[in-house]
Design a protein around this motif. Structure first.
Motif, short mmCIF file in Angstrom:
data_model
loop_
_atom_site.label_atom_id
_atom_site.label_comp_id
_atom_site.label_asym_id
_atom_site.label_seq_id
_atom_site.Cartn_x
_atom_site.Cartn_y
_atom_site.Cartn_z
N ALA A 102 0.83 -1.20 0.00
CA ALA A 102 0.00 0.00 0.00
C ALA A 102 0.86 1.26 0.00
N GLY A 103 1.95 1.22 0.79
CA GLY A 103 2.86 2.37 0.81
C GLY A 103 3.54 2.59 -0.53
N SER A 104 3.83 1.50 -1.24
CA SER A 104 4.46 1.62 -2.56
C SER A 104 3.50 2.24 -3.57
N LEU A 105 2.23 1.85 -3.49
CA LEU A 105 1.23 2.47 -4.38
C LEU A 105 1.09 3.96 -4.07
N TRP A 106 1.19 4.32 -2.81
CA TRP A 106 1.18 5.73 -2.42
C TRP A 106 2.40 6.44 -3.00
N PHE A 107 3.53 5.77 -2.96
CA PHE A 107 4.76 6.30 -3.55
C PHE A 107 4.59 6.55 -5.05
N PHE A 108 3.96 5.60 -5.76
CA PHE A 108 3.70 5.76 -7.19
C PHE A 108 2.80 6.97 -7.44
N ALA A 109 1.78 7.16 -6.61
CA ALA A 109 0.87 8.28 -6.78
C ALA A 109 1.58 9.62 -6.58
N GLN A 110 2.52 9.67 -5.66
CA GLN A 110 3.26 10.90 -5.40
C GLN A 110 4.22 11.23 -6.53
N ARG A 111 4.78 10.21 -7.16
CA ARG A 111 5.83 10.42 -8.16
C ARG A 111 5.45 9.83 -9.52
N ARG A 112 4.19 9.93 -9.87
CA ARG A 112 3.72 9.30 -11.11
C ARG A 112 4.36 9.89 -12.36
N ARG A 113 4.82 11.14 -12.31
CA ARG A 113 5.43 11.75 -13.49
C ARG A 113 6.91 11.39 -13.64
N GLU A 114 7.51 10.87 -12.59
CA GLU A 114 8.93 10.54 -12.65
C GLU A 114 9.18 9.11 -12.20
N ILE A 115 8.16 8.26 -12.35
CA ILE A 115 8.24 6.91 -11.82
C ILE A 115 9.33 6.08 -12.50
N LEU A 116 9.63 6.37 -13.77
CA LEU A 116 10.67 5.62 -14.47
C LEU A 116 12.04 5.83 -13.85
N SER A 117 12.23 6.95 -13.18
CA SER A 117 13.51 7.22 -12.54
C SER A 117 13.76 6.30 -11.34
N TYR A 118 12.71 5.69 -10.85
CA TYR A 118 12.82 4.81 -9.68
C TYR A 118 12.62 3.34 -10.05
N CYS A 119 12.89 2.99 -11.31
CA CYS A 119 12.65 1.62 -11.76
C CYS A 119 13.49 0.60 -10.99
N ALA A 120 14.62 1.01 -10.45
CA ALA A 120 15.45 0.09 -9.68
C ALA A 120 14.74 -0.36 -8.40
N LEU A 121 13.76 0.42 -7.95
CA LEU A 121 13.04 0.06 -6.74
C LEU A 121 11.84 -0.85 -7.01
N TRP A 122 11.13 -0.59 -8.12
CA TRP A 122 9.89 -1.35 -8.35
C TRP A 122 10.01 -2.46 -9.40
N SER A 123 11.02 -2.41 -10.27
CA SER A 123 11.11 -3.42 -11.33
C SER A 123 11.38 -4.84 -10.80
N PRO A 124 12.21 -5.04 -9.74
CA PRO A 124 12.36 -6.43 -9.23
C PRO A 124 11.05 -7.02 -8.74
N TRP A 125 10.25 -6.22 -8.02
CA TRP A 125 8.96 -6.72 -7.54
C TRP A 125 8.04 -7.04 -8.71
#
Length: 202
Positions: A102-125
């Protein structure tokens, strides 16, 4: 002895189907991998709803932990036993387990315009989740990516707290707070009033 444990009828059915595919491969001279691939594609096209339902079950089983080896009425923690302990334990366990997601989805909502910059965090999951949703799933298979979910959750909470702190600082610097509401006037009549409080910086 038994080839499979009790309750694994689906695996037993697969062994029988595999034997049929092996026989088909030997009779036709076609490599087993090609025969198996053709059977999988044909089965998906013939029974799409069955495969969609199976995928939905795997998606759910990846995120919901359950104890299957004990009947709910026999489940216990210490001296506490019964169905209510079973469901209470699973409710608490899965609440804790789903908080990072749930916290990760909240993180996506906060940074939806720059989410590709954080692919190292969400791509393994996402890779683990997608693979096991299509093949076979258990909650423990996502454990390697759980620390990354916790990091994203922590970042989401940090941004929220920082934004609250910035808002409080801005209100303090402006020095004006306006509140409106209904109340009793000095003459005893019920009317609209506005209260303005001003902080003077010294």
């Amino acid at each position: 002895g038994k080839n499979t444990r009790e309750g694994s009828q689906d695996y037993q059915d697969w062994l029988e189907q595999r034997d049929r595919l092996l026989k088909q491969s030997l009779d036709s001279g076609i490599h087993f991998r090609d025969v198996e691939r053709a059977w999988v594609v044909d089965d998906v096209l013939t029974h799409p709803m069955v495969h969609l339902r199976a995928t939905a079950v795997r998606v759910l089983s990846q995120n919901v932990a359950t104890v299957n080896s004990v009947h709910p009425d026999s489940f216990g923690i210490g001296s506490f036993r019964g169905r209510w302990v079973f469901f209470g334990f699973h409710g608490l366990l899965n609440l804790i387990g789903l908080l990072p997601l749930a916290g990760s989805l909240w993180f996506f909502a906060q940074r939806r315009r720059e989410i590709l910059s954080y692919c190292a965090l969400w791509s393994p999951w996402l890779a683990l989740f997608t693979f096991h949703a299509l093949v076979y799933a258990e909650p423990r298979y996502l454990l390697p990516s759980r620390p990354l979910l916790c990091i994203m959750s922590a970042l989401a909470v940090t941004q929220y707290l920082n934004s609250r702190k910035s808002l409080a600082t801005e209100l303090s610097e402006n020095g004006t707070l306006v509140m409106t509401g209904r109340g009793w006037a000095a003459d005893g009549s019920n009317g609209e009033r506005e209260v303005i409080r001003t902080r003077v910086k010294v």
